[in-house]
Design a protein around this motif. Structure first.
Motif, mmCIF file in Angstrom:
data_model
loop_
_atom_site.group_PDB
_atom_site.id
_atom_site.type_symbol
_atom_site.label_atom_id
_atom_site.label_comp_id
_atom_site.label_asym_id
_atom_site.label_seq_id
_atom_site.Cartn_x
_atom_site.Cartn_y
_atom_site.Cartn_z
ATOM 1 N N VAL A 219 -43.092 7.672 -9.962
ATOM 2 C CA VAL A 219 -43.150 6.746 -11.099
ATOM 3 C C VAL A 219 -44.560 6.729 -11.682
ATOM 4 C CG1 VAL A 219 -42.903 4.346 -11.822
ATOM 5 C CG2 VAL A 219 -41.315 5.322 -10.153
ATOM 6 N N SER A 220 -44.653 6.825 -12.993
ATOM 7 C CA SER A 220 -45.938 6.755 -13.674
ATOM 8 C C SER A 220 -45.735 6.121 -15.037
ATOM 9 C CB SER A 220 -46.543 8.159 -13.809
ATOM 10 O OG SER A 220 -47.872 8.076 -14.307
ATOM 11 N N LEU A 221 -46.816 6.024 -15.794
ATOM 12 C CA LEU A 221 -46.717 5.438 -17.125
ATOM 13 C C LEU A 221 -45.874 6.328 -18.032
ATOM 14 C CD1 LEU A 221 -50.463 4.427 -17.627
ATOM 15 C CD2 LEU A 221 -48.570 2.904 -17.055
ATOM 16 N N PRO A 222 -45.010 5.747 -18.853
ATOM 17 C CA PRO A 222 -44.211 6.557 -19.777
ATOM 18 C C PRO A 222 -45.020 7.113 -20.943
ATOM 19 C CG PRO A 222 -43.781 4.221 -20.120
ATOM 20 C CD PRO A 222 -44.655 4.314 -18.905
ATOM 21 N N GLY A 223 -46.169 6.539 -21.193
ATOM 22 C CA GLY A 223 -47.030 6.980 -22.283
ATOM 23 C C GLY A 223 -48.411 6.386 -22.111
ATOM 24 N N VAL A 224 -49.223 6.457 -23.156
ATOM 25 C CA VAL A 224 -50.581 5.926 -23.102
ATOM 26 C C VAL A 224 -50.553 4.433 -23.400
ATOM 27 C CG1 VAL A 224 -52.908 6.108 -24.038
ATOM 28 C CG2 VAL A 224 -51.479 8.153 -23.859
ATOM 29 N N VAL A 225 -51.207 3.645 -22.540
ATOM 30 C CA VAL A 225 -51.354 2.205 -22.769
ATOM 31 C C VAL A 225 -52.735 1.983 -23.369
ATOM 32 C CG1 VAL A 225 -51.359 -0.089 -21.724
ATOM 33 C CG2 VAL A 225 -49.859 1.700 -20.812
ATOM 34 N N ARG A 226 -52.815 1.213 -24.468
ATOM 35 C CA ARG A 226 -54.074 1.015 -25.184
ATOM 36 C C ARG A 226 -54.405 -0.467 -25.297
ATOM 37 N NH1 ARG A 226 -55.217 5.796 -28.083
ATOM 38 N NH2 ARG A 226 -53.446 7.247 -28.119
ATOM 39 N N GLY A 227 -55.704 -0.756 -25.334
ATOM 40 C CA GLY A 227 -56.163 -2.124 -25.525
ATOM 41 C C GLY A 227 -56.519 -2.807 -24.229
ATOM 42 N N ALA A 228 -57.650 -3.520 -24.219
ATOM 43 C CA ALA A 228 -58.193 -4.087 -22.988
ATOM 44 C C ALA A 228 -57.229 -5.056 -22.313
ATOM 45 C CB ALA A 228 -59.526 -4.784 -23.285
ATOM 46 N N GLU A 229 -56.662 -6.002 -23.061
ATOM 47 C CA GLU A 229 -55.805 -7.000 -22.419
ATOM 48 C C GLU A 229 -54.506 -6.389 -21.933
ATOM 49 O OE1 GLU A 229 -54.051 -11.486 -23.121
ATOM 50 O OE2 GLU A 229 -55.824 -10.776 -24.184
ATOM 51 N N GLN A 230 -53.917 -5.501 -22.724
ATOM 52 C CA GLN A 230 -52.665 -4.874 -22.307
ATOM 53 C C GLN A 230 -52.870 -4.010 -21.062
ATOM 54 O OE1 GLN A 230 -50.608 -2.925 -25.487
ATOM 55 N NE2 GLN A 230 -48.877 -2.309 -24.201
ATOM 56 N N VAL A 231 -53.968 -3.262 -21.039
ATOM 57 C CA VAL A 231 -54.271 -2.427 -19.875
ATOM 58 C C VAL A 231 -54.536 -3.305 -18.657
ATOM 59 C CG1 VAL A 231 -55.977 -0.848 -18.878
ATOM 60 C CG2 VAL A 231 -55.089 -0.435 -21.186
ATOM 61 N N ALA A 232 -55.318 -4.362 -18.836
ATOM 62 C CA ALA A 232 -55.648 -5.239 -17.710
ATOM 63 C C ALA A 232 -54.392 -5.876 -17.130
ATOM 64 C CB ALA A 232 -56.640 -6.313 -18.153
ATOM 65 N N ARG A 233 -53.510 -6.370 -17.976
ATOM 66 C CA ARG A 233 -52.273 -6.980 -17.481
ATOM 67 C C ARG A 233 -51.422 -5.952 -16.738
ATOM 68 N NH1 ARG A 233 -51.380 -12.041 -19.185
ATOM 69 N NH2 ARG A 233 -52.583 -12.817 -20.979
ATOM 70 N N GLY A 234 -51.369 -4.746 -17.268
ATOM 71 C CA GLY A 234 -50.584 -3.712 -16.613
ATOM 72 C C GLY A 234 -51.153 -3.334 -15.260
ATOM 73 N N LEU A 235 -52.465 -3.238 -15.181
ATOM 74 C CA LEU A 235 -53.107 -2.873 -13.918
ATOM 75 C C LEU A 235 -52.883 -3.939 -12.847
ATOM 76 C CD1 LEU A 235 -56.459 -1.492 -15.333
ATOM 77 C CD2 LEU A 235 -54.805 -0.167 -14.001
ATOM 78 N N ILE A 236 -53.027 -5.202 -13.226
ATOM 79 C CA ILE A 236 -52.832 -6.278 -12.261
ATOM 80 C C ILE A 236 -51.379 -6.336 -11.815
ATOM 81 C CG2 ILE A 236 -52.815 -8.789 -12.009
ATOM 82 C CD1 ILE A 236 -55.392 -8.829 -13.672
ATOM 83 N N SER A 237 -50.460 -6.140 -12.742
ATOM 84 C CA SER A 237 -49.041 -6.123 -12.387
ATOM 85 C C SER A 237 -48.742 -4.976 -11.438
ATOM 86 C CB SER A 237 -48.194 -6.009 -13.653
ATOM 87 O OG SER A 237 -46.823 -5.902 -13.326
#
Length: 312
Positions: A219-237
């Protein structure tokens, strides 16, 4: 004619540099090693190796040609690749530096294998990538580069010039020294472990990009995630469900500070970071197990780098 032992010794002196030529061209350590080994076999078949006036140039030309051929084959395979393609990372213990035959080449060769540069180079054509690397990074004259790519020296100059402009436009404007890189990665790891969303956002550039390569195998990201808050939320999740305690180590990835992670089932991930202006601008996570066969999880807690080292 040089003695076989002398020839082998001369070749081994060039091996680290040749590996970097091939790896920076192909993005694959396995393919790089195959190219270097084939260059040795070709050298052994030369009737009179002593007649080679510039052994380094001769070997670089041979490896460059082999790597270009390997890159062409890899490009056709990538058309069928599942998800985002990222290079195979080179992982060493925290604070480790690439070993090069000549200290004067340290900066050039470290730059030649940085993950950020390899990702940018993958946006070029094989001929542009080869011309740029062989001339700008490894110092091969244009007439020899022309032999590798099958173009005229004038055409090769144009290829290298276009590649150079693309690379310069993509380089960090204010790259961080190694000590700052390590501090940022340590702070990043701590924020991820603690679920500190605000702290993580402060470390990230507003336009940060997060990419992942699972090769369709994990399992990996389906595409590129952009933006500080969106990336941060994704990483913590991701961290809450995927990383058991103690499963994150600061290591050296392609000459810069990075992270080595273990998932709950023992799966390995390697994160490389691009830093510009004191913030993380890109996070590239390699999860494809076929590209991580040489990576070993350290037995000691290298996440706890010495204060003296991080403050150096």
């Amino acid at each position: 004619m040089p003695h076989d032992d002398d020839l082998a010794r001369a070749f081994e002196n060039e091996r680290p540099r040749l590996l970097r030529v091939a790896y920076s061209t192909t993005g694959s350590l396995a393919e790089a090693e195959d190219c270097v080994q084939e260059s040795w076999l070709r050298l052994r078949r030369v009737p009179d190796p002593g007649a080679i006036r510039d052994l380094r140039g001769w070997l670089t030309t041979v490896v460059g040609r082999l790597a270009l051929d390997a890159l062409g084959s890899a490009r056709s395979r990538r058309e069928r690749y599942v998800g985002t393609w990222l290079p195979e990372p080179l992982v060493e213990p925290a604070g480790a530096a690439a070993v090069v035959p000549d200290p004067a080449e340290q900066v050039t060769l470290d730059e030649s294998v940085s993950m950020a540069l390899l990702v940018v180079l993958d946006e070029l054509t094989p001929a542009q990538r080869t011309a740029f690397l062989l001339h700008d990074v490894f110092g091969l004259p244009f007439d020899q580069v022309a032999e590798v790519v099958g173009r005229t020296p004038a055409a090769v100059r144009q290829l290298a010039s276009r590649a150079r402009r693309h690379v310069e436009a993509s380089r960090p404007h204010a790259p961080a020294p190694r000590a700052e890189q390590r501090r940022l990665v340590h702070a990043f790891a701590a924020a991820c472990r603690e679920g500190d969303l605000e702290g993580l956002v402060r470390l990230l550039d507003p336009e940060v990009r997060w990419r992942g390569d699972g090769g369709g195998l994990v399992v990996s990201l389906p595409g590129v995630v952009r933006g500080a808050e969106q990336v941060a939320r994704g990483l913590i999740s991701f961290g809450r469900g995927q990383m058991p305690p103690g499963a994150m180590r600061v290591v050296t990835v392609n000459g810069a500070a990075g992270l080595l992670l273990y998932g709950p089932e023992g799966e390995v991930s390697v994160a490389a970071f691009t830093v510009d202006g004191g913030r993380i601008t890109a996070i590239d996570v390699q999860r494809n197990p076929e590209k991580l066969t040489s990576v070993r999880f350290p037995e000691t807690d290298t996440d706890a780098d010495t204060d003296a080292e991080t403050e150096a």
